[in-house]
Design a protein around this motif. Structure first.
Motif, PDB file in Angstrom:
ATOM      1  N   MET A   1       0.807  -1.176  -0.021  1.00 15.71           N
ATOM      2  CA  MET A   1       0.053   0.152  -0.218  1.00 15.71           C
ATOM      3  C   MET A   1       0.887   1.086  -0.039  1.00 15.71           C
ATOM      4  O   MET A   1       2.034   1.344   0.940  1.00 15.71           O
ATOM      5  CB  MET A   1      -0.843  -0.066   1.165  1.00 15.71           C
ATOM      6  CG  MET A   1      -1.880   1.106   1.165  1.00 15.71           C
ATOM      7  SD  MET A   1      -2.734   1.113   2.950  1.00 15.71           S
ATOM      8  CE  MET A   1      -3.658   2.757   2.762  1.00 15.71           C
ATOM      9  N   CYS A  62      -3.304   8.122  -0.544  1.00 14.13           N
ATOM     10  CA  CYS A  62      -2.818   7.052  -1.311  1.00 14.13           C
ATOM     11  C   CYS A  62      -3.032   7.101  -2.650  1.00 14.13           C
ATOM     12  O   CYS A  62      -3.871   8.096  -3.179  1.00 14.13           O
ATOM     13  CB  CYS A  62      -3.450   5.718  -0.735  1.00 14.13           C
ATOM     14  SG  CYS A  62      -5.130   5.875  -0.729  1.00 14.13           S
ATOM     15  N   VAL A  68      -8.522  -0.898  -8.962  1.00 16.04           N
ATOM     16  CA  VAL A  68      -8.810  -1.943  -7.923  1.00 16.04           C
ATOM     17  C   VAL A  68      -7.935  -1.804  -7.058  1.00 16.04           C
ATOM     18  O   VAL A  68      -7.928  -2.228  -5.566  1.00 16.04           O
ATOM     19  CB  VAL A  68      -8.854  -3.370  -8.681  1.00 16.04           C
ATOM     20  CG1 VAL A  68      -8.943  -4.476  -7.689  1.00 16.04           C
ATOM     21  CG2 VAL A  68     -10.301  -3.389  -9.632  1.00 16.04           C
ATOM     22  N   GLU A  69      -6.479  -1.588  -7.075  1.00 16.84           N
ATOM     23  CA  GLU A  69      -5.622  -1.499  -6.349  1.00 16.84           C
ATOM     24  C   GLU A  69      -5.818  -0.682  -5.330  1.00 16.84           C
ATOM     25  O   GLU A  69      -5.577  -0.504  -4.298  1.00 16.84           O
ATOM     26  CB  GLU A  69      -4.215  -1.574  -7.093  1.00 16.84           C
ATOM     27  CG  GLU A  69      -2.934  -1.597  -6.335  1.00 16.84           C
ATOM     28  CD  GLU A  69      -1.587  -1.174  -6.879  1.00 16.84           C
ATOM     29  OE1 GLU A  69      -0.648  -1.146  -6.138  1.00 16.84           O
ATOM     30  OE2 GLU A  69      -1.971  -1.090  -8.143  1.00 16.84           O
ATOM     31  N   LEU A  71      -8.662   0.880  -4.407  1.00 14.44           N
ATOM     32  CA  LEU A  71      -9.812   0.417  -3.598  1.00 14.44           C
ATOM     33  C   LEU A  71      -9.293  -0.393  -2.603  1.00 14.44           C
ATOM     34  O   LEU A  71      -9.820  -0.274  -1.274  1.00 14.44           O
ATOM     35  CB  LEU A  71     -10.771  -0.351  -4.356  1.00 14.44           C
ATOM     36  CG  LEU A  71     -11.600   0.424  -5.378  1.00 14.44           C
ATOM     37  CD1 LEU A  71     -12.575  -0.565  -6.063  1.00 14.44           C
ATOM     38  CD2 LEU A  71     -12.209   1.647  -4.863  1.00 14.44           C
ATOM     39  N   ASN A  72      -8.303  -1.130  -2.705  1.00 16.23           N
ATOM     40  CA  ASN A  72      -7.739  -2.169  -1.598  1.00 16.23           C
ATOM     41  C   ASN A  72      -6.836  -1.311  -0.570  1.00 16.23           C
ATOM     42  O   ASN A  72      -7.055  -1.310   0.730  1.00 16.23           O
ATOM     43  CB  ASN A  72      -6.706  -3.203  -2.213  1.00 16.23           C
ATOM     44  CG  ASN A  72      -7.506  -4.229  -3.017  1.00 16.23           C
ATOM     45  OD1 ASN A  72      -8.819  -4.646  -2.698  1.00 16.23           O
ATOM     46  ND2 ASN A  72      -7.093  -4.747  -4.105  1.00 16.23           N
ATOM     47  N   HIS A  73      -6.237  -0.265  -1.025  1.00 15.35           N
ATOM     48  CA  HIS A  73      -5.758   0.647  -0.237  1.00 15.35           C
ATOM     49  C   HIS A  73      -6.336   1.558   0.678  1.00 15.35           C
ATOM     50  O   HIS A  73      -6.487   1.730   1.755  1.00 15.35           O
ATOM     51  CB  HIS A  73      -4.740   1.773  -0.880  1.00 15.35           C
ATOM     52  CG  HIS A  73      -3.564   0.897  -1.720  1.00 15.35           C
ATOM     53  ND1 HIS A  73      -3.311  -0.324  -1.512  1.00 15.35           N
ATOM     54  CD2 HIS A  73      -2.839   1.336  -2.747  1.00 15.35           C
ATOM     55  CE1 HIS A  73      -1.883  -0.614  -2.363  1.00 15.35           C
ATOM     56  NE2 HIS A  73      -2.056   0.360  -3.265  1.00 15.35           N
ATOM     57  N   HIS A  75      -9.613   0.705   1.537  1.00 12.18           N
ATOM     58  CA  HIS A  75     -10.278  -0.031   2.384  1.00 12.18           C
ATOM     59  C   HIS A  75      -9.128  -0.268   3.824  1.00 12.18           C
ATOM     60  O   HIS A  75      -9.733  -0.650   4.773  1.00 12.18           O
ATOM     61  CB  HIS A  75     -10.369  -1.511   1.964  1.00 12.18           C
ATOM     62  CG  HIS A  75     -11.245  -2.341   2.759  1.00 12.18           C
ATOM     63  ND1 HIS A  75     -12.668  -2.138   3.015  1.00 12.18           N
ATOM     64  CD2 HIS A  75     -11.213  -3.616   3.399  1.00 12.18           C
ATOM     65  CE1 HIS A  75     -13.276  -2.948   3.778  1.00 12.18           C
ATOM     66  NE2 HIS A  75     -12.320  -3.961   4.219  1.00 12.18           N
ATOM     67  N   GLN A  76      -8.100  -0.130   3.831  1.00 15.25           N
ATOM     68  CA  GLN A  76      -7.334  -0.100   4.899  1.00 15.25           C
ATOM     69  C   GLN A  76      -7.010   1.023   5.811  1.00 15.25           C
ATOM     70  O   GLN A  76      -6.493   0.909   6.847  1.00 15.25           O
ATOM     71  CB  GLN A  76      -5.859  -0.647   4.560  1.00 15.25           C
ATOM     72  CG  GLN A  76      -5.834  -2.073   3.587  1.00 15.25           C
ATOM     73  CD  GLN A  76      -4.203  -2.269   3.123  1.00 15.25           C
ATOM     74  OE1 GLN A  76      -3.247  -2.119   3.755  1.00 15.25           O
ATOM     75  NE2 GLN A  76      -4.228  -2.685   1.803  1.00 15.25           N
ATOM     76  N   GLU A 107     -18.319   3.420  -5.224  1.00 13.76           N
ATOM     77  CA  GLU A 107     -17.353   2.336  -5.137  1.00 13.76           C
ATOM     78  C   GLU A 107     -16.211   2.683  -3.839  1.00 13.76           C
ATOM     79  O   GLU A 107     -15.976   2.021  -3.079  1.00 13.76           O
ATOM     80  CB  GLU A 107     -16.805   1.664  -6.216  1.00 13.76           C
ATOM     81  CG  GLU A 107     -17.509   0.920  -6.976  1.00 13.76           C
ATOM     82  CD  GLU A 107     -16.772   0.272  -8.307  1.00 13.76           C
ATOM     83  OE1 GLU A 107     -15.901  -0.742  -7.958  1.00 13.76           O
ATOM     84  OE2 GLU A 107     -16.768   0.649  -9.375  1.00 13.76           O
ATOM     85  N   HIS A 111     -15.813   1.285   0.096  1.00 15.80           N
ATOM     86  CA  HIS A 111     -14.528   0.870   0.517  1.00 15.80           C
ATOM     87  C   HIS A 111     -13.931   1.458   1.694  1.00 15.80           C
ATOM     88  O   HIS A 111     -12.884   0.992   2.452  1.00 15.80           O
ATOM     89  CB  HIS A 111     -13.588   0.670  -0.665  1.00 15.80           C
ATOM     90  CG  HIS A 111     -13.624  -0.412  -1.510  1.00 15.80           C
ATOM     91  ND1 HIS A 111     -14.640  -0.508  -2.553  1.00 15.80           N
ATOM     92  CD2 HIS A 111     -13.205  -1.715  -1.469  1.00 15.80           C
ATOM     93  CE1 HIS A 111     -14.605  -1.811  -3.142  1.00 15.80           C
ATOM     94  NE2 HIS A 111     -13.624  -2.325  -2.425  1.00 15.80           N
ATOM     95  N   LYS A 113     -14.142   2.754   5.313  1.00 13.43           N
ATOM     96  CA  LYS A 113     -14.793   2.449   6.794  1.00 13.43           C
ATOM     97  C   LYS A 113     -15.604   3.641   7.566  1.00 13.43           C
ATOM     98  O   LYS A 113     -14.653   4.828   7.384  1.00 13.43           O
ATOM     99  CB  LYS A 113     -13.668   1.785   7.792  1.00 13.43           C
ATOM    100  CG  LYS A 113     -13.032   0.597   7.117  1.00 13.43           C
ATOM    101  CD  LYS A 113     -11.959   0.120   8.005  1.00 13.43           C
ATOM    102  CE  LYS A 113     -11.252  -1.016   7.488  1.00 13.43           C
ATOM    103  NZ  LYS A 113      -9.899  -1.418   8.257  1.00 13.43           N
TER     104      LYS A 113
END
Length: 312
Positions: A1, A62, A68-69, A71-73, A75-76, A107, A111, A113
């Motif tokens: 990330m 970030c 997609v990558e 979105l993963n970041h 989400h963290q 989207e 993702h 929180k």
């Protein structure tokens, strides 16, 4: 990330064709960069509302090469309640359609929180695809403060527009705090209003007693406070970090070349730096007065083409 530890900011820009040179000069002064791109990335933090050309700012949190990558970041990240996500259009790329950008915003929101707040958000987030990567960060938009200043009680047709005046103030004082500024030929006070609205310590003066009440009323109309006095530029005492001198203030009472030189020599005496706005070629007198022209631009308004000279 990829989390940005050192703060970096991404700015989007827009300008009218007649203001391209002015926008470029303001950018060089504020950021020390010269580019024709509508996107600028810098470690320098500038309030977007200071500039008539900056549209939005992202404080980068970030980034990633693929959506997609990213979105993963996202989400963290730690949970934050009361957020809203906006898609930021890339001015240098094809405009993204409404349905697609709403899908992207949704989207990203899913993702993140925490609880979203679409009506009165406490924090705004932005997402943009720029320079072959996706960027996510805290979002601030330009409030276009200068537009409110157009509707002042008193104005002159030959006065600077509020957009140009605001850019001139930025060029004169890239750092707003700790700066002592003067507008010794303040006219109806357009530059004064813009500078005071940025919190700059500025005083104004003019040798025309008929306009001073109008200047004070213009300042007070926007809830601002500023010192304005009846003085000729040649009678000014004291010392200032920077002066803004709009030479065309004398359009209705033409001054001679010698009088113009005397004004500039007076400015050399009381100011370390001078930003000159002029309709005429004054380079020779600027040099005779003891200044060096360190940068310049042109901006047009109807049939008028003004030169803006940065002198020190």
């Amino acid at each position: 990330m990829i989390i940005i530890e050192t703060k970096n900011y991404l700015y989007t820009y827009s300008w009218e064709p007649n203001e391209a040179s002015l926008c470029a000069l303001e950018r060089r002064i504020l950021f020390g960069e010269d580019s024709e791109s509508s996107i600028l990335e810098s470690s320098i933090e500038i309030d977007p509302s200071r500039s008539p050309f900056i549209r939005e700012r992202l404080e980068i949190i970030c980034e990633a090469g693929e959506f997609v990558e990213l979105l993963n970041h996202i989400h963290q990240l730690e949970a934050v309640d009361g957020f809203k996500v906006v898609f930021v259009q890339n001015p240098d790329a094809e405009k993204v359609g409404f349905k697609k950008l709403r899908k992207i915003e949704k989207e990203v929101g899913l993702h993140l929180k925490g609880e979203a707040e679409l009506v009165e958000p406490h924090i705004w987030y932005g997402i943009i695809q720029a320079h072959d990567r996706w960027v996510f960060g805290k979002y601030v938009r330009n409030e276009a403060v200068w537009l409110h200043h157009v509707k002042k009680p008193h104005s002159y047709s030959t006065a600077l527009s509020t957009r140009v005046a605001r850019a001139v103030v930025n060029i004169a004082a890239p750092e707003t705090s700790g700066v002592k500024m003067i507008d010794p030929c303040c006219g109806i006070g357009t530059v004064l209003v813009e500078a005071l609205s940025m919190g700059i310590d500025i005083v104004g003066s003019d040798r025309n007693p008929l306009i001073l009440d109008g200047v004070r009323e213009n300042i007070a109309h926007f809830g601002l406070e500023g010192d304005v006095s009846l003085r000729d530029i040649n009678d000014i005492t004291g010392s200032y970090d920077v002066a803004v001198i709009d030479l065309p203030y004398n359009l209705c009472s033409v001054i001679s070349d010698d009088e113009q030189l005397e004004m500039l020599r007076s400015a050399r005496r009381f100011a370390d730096k001078v930003v000159i706005v002029t309709l005429e070629d004054v380079d020779a007198n600027v040099t005779k007065a003891g200044f060096d022209i360190i940068d310049r631009c042109e901006v047009s308004k109807g049939r008028f083409v003004r030169q803006i000279l940065v002198c020190a």
